[in-house]
Design a protein around this motif. Structure first.
Motif, short mmCIF file in Angstrom:
data_model
loop_
_atom_site.label_atom_id
_atom_site.label_comp_id
_atom_site.label_asym_id
_atom_site.label_seq_id
_atom_site.Cartn_x
_atom_site.Cartn_y
_atom_site.Cartn_z
N ALA A 271 -3.52 -3.88 -2.39
CA ALA A 271 -3.23 -2.44 -2.40
C ALA A 271 -4.10 -1.70 -3.42
O ALA A 271 -4.52 -0.57 -3.18
CB ALA A 271 -1.75 -2.20 -2.70
N VAL B 6 0.84 -1.20 0.00
CA VAL B 6 0.00 0.00 0.00
C VAL B 6 0.87 1.25 0.00
O VAL B 6 0.63 2.20 -0.76
CB VAL B 6 -0.96 0.00 1.20
CG1 VAL B 6 -1.66 1.35 1.33
CG2 VAL B 6 -1.99 -1.12 1.07
N CYS C 154 -3.24 -1.14 8.24
CA CYS C 154 -2.79 -2.42 7.69
C CYS C 154 -2.15 -3.31 8.75
O CYS C 154 -1.71 -4.42 8.42
CB CYS C 154 -1.77 -2.19 6.58
SG CYS C 154 -2.45 -1.55 5.06
#
Length: 244
Positions: A216, A21, A81
């Motif tokens: 992502a 990400v 995350c």
């Protein structure tokens, strides 16, 4: 450059999905404040700010918010995350281990959301929580993890409703089995890693694991302007696993 000059905070940014990400957001032009448990960020860009620490510690989370205020000012995107997966039969799980799973996956997310909410941008902020397919289905030896990730979905939906008047969107990405370093290492601990991988892939309708980059992509969609009318949603990115 869909996130050109967008101020973003990403947790769990040192490996796996969080690292993917951060890399994707960086390519899209975002200004990044990253955090994780490791002392150093493996692929830190000179423009990134990295603050290592434990998100179970409210003092650290408060420090993270203060750094975000100093470095970024307003925060337009927050991606959660981080997390910790533990596998054991329910009856063999100690209270301390259960508490650790709940803190690392749920209560730490609450702390991040609580302390970063006051930094929400006047133009609107998007929060994206990374949960799991196991938040929606049961699996042996994953009960506490499922409970924590399911609680994360409930937390996100509640926050989405509570914060909608402040133009803060809160959504969830629920990945399926993803080829992260943690998962790959767990495969290698099996007597026959290749056979075990095939068994796991056979349980997924699409027939393979996700890549961190595919997760992502979903996070980017929920973080960006294309999802401006979406809040309180759960987006499974699991190759059809939860469609059974």
């Amino acid at each position: 450059m869909r996130l050109q000059n967008v101020n973003a905070v990403i947790t769990g940014a040192t490996s796996g999905i969080g690292q993917a990400v951060a890399s994707r957001f960086r390519r899209e032009g975002a200004n990044l404040l990253l955090t994780g448990r490791r002392l150093h960020l493996p692929d830190k860009d000179p423009e990134d700010v990295y603050l290592p620490g434990d998100l179970n510690d409210e003092t650290f989370v408060s420090e993270l918010a203060a750094r975000a205020a100093d470095h970024l000012g307003e925060v337009e995107v927050v991606v959660l995350c981080h997390g910790h997966q533990a596998s054991s039969p329910l009856q063999d799980t100690s209270y301390d281990d259960a508490r650790d799973v709940l803190h690392s996956n749920l209560l730490s997310a609450f702390l991040v959301m609580k302390h970063l909410m006051p930094l929400a941008a006047a133009s609107g902020t998007s929060m994206v929580c990374v949960s799991s397919r196991l938040a929606m289905v049961g699996m042996p030896n994953q009960t506490l993890y499922s409970a924590a990730k399911g609680g994360l979905i409930a937390l996100a939906r509640g926050a989405a409703i509570e914060w909608a008047p402040h133009d803060i969107r809160v959504n969830v990405v629920a990945p399926g089995l993803t080829a992260t370093p943690v998962i790959e290492a767990s495969f290698q601990r099996r007597p026959d890693p290749a056979a075990y991988r095939r068994t796991r892939e056979d349980s997924i309708p699409i027939g393979r694991l996700a890549t961190p980059e595919e997760i992502a992509d979903a996070v980017l969609f929920l973080a960006g302007p294309e999802s401006s009318y979406i809040t309180g949603a759960v987006l499974p990115v699991d190759g059809g696993y939860t469609a059974f």
